[in-house]
Write an enzyme that holds these catalytic residues in place. Structure first.
Site, mmCIF file in Angstrom:
data_model
loop_
_atom_site.group_PDB
_atom_site.id
_atom_site.type_symbol
_atom_site.label_atom_id
_atom_site.label_comp_id
_atom_site.label_asym_id
_atom_site.label_seq_id
_atom_site.Cartn_x
_atom_site.Cartn_y
_atom_site.Cartn_z
ATOM 1 N N THR A 131 3.278 -0.208 -3.785
ATOM 2 C CA THR A 131 2.681 1.319 -3.727
ATOM 3 C C THR A 131 0.766 1.211 -3.554
ATOM 4 O OG1 THR A 131 2.619 1.921 -5.963
ATOM 5 C CG2 THR A 131 4.506 2.411 -4.503
ATOM 6 N N ASP A 132 0.302 2.192 -2.956
ATOM 7 C CA ASP A 132 -1.007 2.394 -2.955
ATOM 8 C C ASP A 132 -1.338 3.581 -4.194
ATOM 9 O OD1 ASP A 132 -0.424 4.779 -2.027
ATOM 10 O OD2 ASP A 132 -0.962 4.326 0.048
ATOM 11 N N LEU A 133 -2.593 3.964 -4.093
ATOM 12 C CA LEU A 133 -3.086 4.932 -5.098
ATOM 13 C C LEU A 133 -2.222 6.133 -5.004
ATOM 14 C CD1 LEU A 133 -6.718 4.295 -5.290
ATOM 15 C CD2 LEU A 133 -5.312 3.476 -7.131
ATOM 16 N N SER A 134 -1.646 6.699 -3.960
ATOM 17 C CA SER A 134 -0.954 7.727 -3.740
ATOM 18 C C SER A 134 0.306 7.546 -3.957
ATOM 19 C CB SER A 134 -1.242 8.279 -2.516
ATOM 20 O OG SER A 134 -0.415 7.381 -1.329
ATOM 21 N N ILE A 176 2.746 5.937 -2.502
ATOM 22 C CA ILE A 176 3.434 5.526 -1.289
ATOM 23 C C ILE A 176 3.365 4.078 -1.017
ATOM 24 C CG2 ILE A 176 3.286 6.045 1.047
ATOM 25 C CD1 ILE A 176 2.695 8.725 0.832
#
Length: 149
Positions: free
Chosen positions: A27-30, A32
């Site tokens: 996942t990324d920082l969000s 997602i």
């Protein structure tokens, strides 16, 4: 002590199904799934499909015969995958040529389509030139493609 088996997919008619789980590293920082991870999951699914079809990529490389390489890809992102989601990658071979295959891959979470990919994989020599696929490999793909008929 019993060791677990590595992840593996299954053949279901003319489609291959391969399960993945979204881990924190995906996942990324969000929160997602990072877009490039779909490419990694699709690659793993295609490699597993080859293994199930009896295609030994490593032996072909070690013998100097060649390898498959992605030559074209188009991805369409429809919904996000999130941490701990169970995702199934479905792979179908849609066209078989002398030196390449066209494939369609879909990442699903249950009934939700997350990402769709259309791609072309070519068989190449180890110096990067197109080469005809070994006849037994083409035959394995043709048999796989015909399972829905």
């Amino acid at each position: 002590m019993t060791s677990p088996n590595p992840p593996g997919g299954v053949l279901d008619g003319a489609r291959h199904l391969y399960a993945v789980r979204v881990y924190y590293e995906d996942t990324d920082l969000s929160g997602i799934t990072y877009h490039a991870n779909y490419l990694r999951w699709f690659e793993r699914a295609r490699s597993d499909l080859l293994r199930l079809l009896g295609i030994d990529q490593r032996a072909a490389i070690e013998a100097g015969e060649g390898a498959y390489a992605l030559s074209e890809v188009n991805l369409k992102y429809l919904r996000p995958a999130k941490l701990d989601d169970d995702v199934v990658i479905e792979t179908r071979c849609t066209e078989l040529g002398a030196a390449s295959c066209r494939m369609h891959q879909v990442a699903r979470r249950g009934d939700d389509v997350l990402c769709e990919g259309t791609l072309r994989v070519g068989f190449i020599t180890l110096d990067g030139r197109p080469r005809r696929q070994p006849p037994e490999w083409r035959s394995a793909f043709q048999t796989f493609m015909n399972k829905d008929n």
